[in-house]
Design a protein around this motif. Sequence first.
Motif, PDB file in Angstrom:
ATOM      1  N   HIS A 215       0.829  -1.216   0.000  1.00 13.25           N
ATOM      2  CA  HIS A 215       0.000   0.000   0.000  1.00 13.25           C
ATOM      3  C   HIS A 215       0.864   1.267   0.000  1.00 13.25           C
TER       4      HIS A 215
ATOM      5  N   HIS B 279      -9.024  -0.114   2.089  1.00 12.00           N
ATOM      6  CA  HIS B 279      -9.616  -1.237   1.344  1.00 12.00           C
ATOM      7  C   HIS B 279     -10.996  -0.844   0.824  1.00 12.00           C
TER       8      HIS B 279
ATOM      9  N   PRO C  80      -7.765  -6.253  -1.187  1.00 15.96           N
ATOM     10  CA  PRO C  80      -6.903  -6.506  -2.353  1.00 15.96           C
ATOM     11  C   PRO C  80      -5.815  -7.561  -2.124  1.00 15.96           C
ATOM     12  N   HIS C  81      -5.839  -8.294  -1.001  1.00 12.71           N
ATOM     13  CA  HIS C  81      -4.758  -9.255  -0.713  1.00 12.71           C
ATOM     14  C   HIS C  81      -5.172 -10.685  -1.066  1.00 12.71           C
TER      15      HIS C  81
ATOM     16  N   HIS D 134      -2.797  -6.834   9.833  1.00 16.59           N
ATOM     17  CA  HIS D 134      -3.573  -6.118   8.814  1.00 16.59           C
ATOM     18  C   HIS D 134      -4.591  -7.135   8.280  1.00 16.59           C
TER      19      HIS D 134
HETATM   20 ZN   LIG Z   1      -4.366  -3.946   2.722  1.00 17.95          ZN
END
Ligand SMILES: [Zn+2]
Length: 306
Positions: free
Chosen positions: A60, A133, A138-139, A203
């Motif tokens: 990020h 997000h 997005p992971h 996270h």
């Molecule tokens: Zn993230």
Amino acid sequence: MHTLGMLKLTAAALLTLSGAPPAKKLNVVTTTPDLAALAREIGGDLIDVTALAKPTEDPHFVDPKPSSLVILNRADVLIEGGAELELGWLPPLLDNARNDRIASGAKGRIVASQGIHMLEIPATFDRSRGDIHSLGNPHFLVDPVAAKIVAANIADHLGQVDPANAAAYKAKLQTFNTAVDRKLVEWQKALEPHKGAKLVTYHKDFVYFAARFGLDIVDELEPKPGIAPSPAHLAQVITAMQTAKAKVILVQPYQNRKTAETVARQTNATVLDMPEQPGAIPNTTTYFQLIDHLVQTLAAGLEEKQ
Ligand SMILES: [Zn+2]
């Protein structure tokens, strides 16, 4: 005359010896190392791959370097994660790189999130509150099934940009898919005894991994994606961990391990290093080595806490 004739002869002889001049490799640039690892699976020797982010950098928040502009300017293909993963750093670089081949919508621009069933898409979002997000989580690349979708997207675009090798990219995609299917059985078997295991992450970066392998994420040390942990929030996490009997906290190299260790001490938990970027630690160069490492580290960590 004589010398020139010799030179011509020599050049002709060299060409005969080496065959046709080598074809130029496609210049593929990715935002993050995980996308670079996937590109190497599909492009093999036909492409050169450069990742803009280091494996130890938060995807990020990547520090733009002047060399990134040159790399982007020369790229034939750019692969980005998408879903605003790189919102904070990629757009200004692209503005200055002046390269139509990788412009939005061009054949040479690949957005990995396209075709992914995104999790955690917020009903409403307000970027001013700090949530990074805002288009969903997005992971997704640590889910091997999602990686197959991204790999297909990469093969399709490489074939469009380089039609002469389209069949080769397709064949490599097939090989990759077969390997993922075979390894997925192994990975699922390794985590099978830990179905429903309670985890805490720093996270929200293991949501897809947990969904794929039947794990239960109880809480995150960050109150919101991209917002640093506060003492008040950490107190809540500690209570939640004690109630759920969560015994492991997963961290990335760029996250605050000390904070995780403080929470772990108060909950009799273990902090596990679970890098999502290949190359962040030794022997995780390929996508398969990376997922192997994640599965083995987590299985061993949960085993120890049983
Ligand atoms: Zn993230």
